[in-house]
Scaffold this motif. Structure first.
Motif, short mmCIF file in Angstrom:
data_model
loop_
_atom_site.label_atom_id
_atom_site.label_comp_id
_atom_site.label_asym_id
_atom_site.label_seq_id
_atom_site.Cartn_x
_atom_site.Cartn_y
_atom_site.Cartn_z
N ARG A 1 -7.13 -0.69 -1.29
CA ARG A 1 -7.26 0.08 0.17
C ARG A 1 -6.43 1.39 0.21
O ARG A 1 -6.83 2.14 1.40
N ALA A 2 -5.46 1.52 -0.50
CA ALA A 2 -4.78 2.69 -0.31
C ALA A 2 -5.30 4.26 -0.56
O ALA A 2 -5.38 5.06 0.00
N ALA B 1 -3.95 -3.71 -2.74
CA ALA B 1 -3.45 -2.78 -1.95
C ALA B 1 -3.56 -1.30 -2.46
O ALA B 1 -3.86 -0.51 -1.68
N ALA C 1 0.69 -1.18 0.08
CA ALA C 1 -0.09 -0.10 0.01
C ALA C 1 0.90 1.52 -0.03
O ALA C 1 0.54 2.31 -0.41
N TYR D 1 1.58 3.30 -3.28
CA TYR D 1 0.73 4.14 -3.83
C TYR D 1 0.72 5.57 -2.92
O TYR D 1 0.70 5.76 -1.76
#
Length: 299
Positions: free
Chosen positions: A206-207, A203, A89, A92
């Motif tokens: 979610r980021a 990831a 994550a 990003y």
């Protein structure tokens, strides 16, 4: 950076998504996928998706706009769809997403672009248009905004940010369904899950919530404020096409209409639907784009 690539087999037989895949490297060993349909010599319509969707979101709109005589491009942001997915994550950031998208735009050398953006497509697209204004001829925003961290965010967003960061369960398809008023079919839900064969691939999804600037001290706040200064001088057509049932972006359309000169006198519209108006009102949304381009040709 560990980069994951979703197996093409997961994208076989998707409903209403017959498009030929196109790929471009936007960084060393980092490949971005995009749809490119319609006349190659026509002015491009750039459709930018947001969180946690991908170009599949625009599947009903792409052929309508392409069949009206236009070139339609719909990239999958890095971390989404058929594009590559850095596994951490922390790989990003807002600026990295901007760099990847800018590289894609510059390499294809797109000009006279009509930008269509929603959700994170707006956070990236509005910056992109402001920073490369010579490439863009109009902007159409649906359920999107460009936050600077100077305004209070809705409670629903704070809850969403916490969930994305800490929940062990991140059901992408159910998240899209929660933002859509109509009931998605099993095949459509599976298509939204297709890019993510395991948790490791999520990831990027979610980021995104933690990358939204929530205070003026956020590292990207200054760049977004600079974008707003550019938009306050934007006199090219700027059209809002929001939905009636989105608690996150509600009111953002009127705010942009007041603040952006190019919005004055435009055919702004409120469509029926939830956050993902491309699912709830795709034909009406596509018609707004087609009519805007017709108005240009008639002028």
């Amino acid at each position: 950076m560990r980069i994951l690539r979703t197996d093409e087999a997961r994208f076989r037989d998707l409903p209403d998504y017959p498009f030929t895949p196109n790929y471009l490297d936007v960084a060393p060993n980092l490949r971005m996928h995009y749809v490119d349909e319609g006349r190659s010599d026509a002015s491009p319509v750039l459709m930018l998706h947001g969180e946690p969707s991908w170009s599949f979101l625009y599947r009903h709109m792409i052929p309508m706009v392409a069949n009206a005589g236009h070139r339609v491009l719909a990239p999958d942001l890095i971390g989404f769809g058929k594009s590559d997915k850095p596994a951490d994550a922390d790989d990003y950031s807002y600026d990295r997403h901007m760099e990847w998208l800018t590289t894609w735009l510059d390499t294809l050398d797109l000009r006279n672009i009509t930008l269509v953006c929603q959700n994170w497509g707006s956070l990236l697209g509005l910056r992109l248009a402001a920073e490369h204004a010579d490439r863009f001829s109009r902007i159409i925003v649906g359920n999107g905004m460009l936050p600077t961290g100077e305004s209070r965010v809705p409670t629903v967003f704070t809850l969403w940010k916490t969930f994305a960061a800490h929940s062990p369960w991140f059901p992408v398809a159910r998240i899209v369904q929660l933002g859509t008023e109509r009931t998605l079919s099993k095949a459509e839900l599976a298509a939204y899950e297709a890019p993510f064969p395991s948790t490791d691939y999520k990831a990027g999804a979610r980021a995104f919530p933690r990358l939204v600037p929530l205070s003026p001290d956020d590292p990207v706040s200054a760049a977004n404020q600079a974008t707003w200064k550019a938009l306050e001088k934007w006199r090219k057509p700027f059209i809002t096409c929001f939905s009636s049932g989105d608690p996150i972006t509600r009111g953002g359309d009127r705010y942009m209409q007041r603040r952006i000169p190019g919005a004055h006198g435009q055919p702004h519209i409120t469509l029926r639907g939830g956050h993902f108006l491309q699912e709830d009102s795709p034909e009406a949304f596509a018609r707004i784009i087609i009519d805007a381009l017709k108005a240009e040709m008639a002028a």
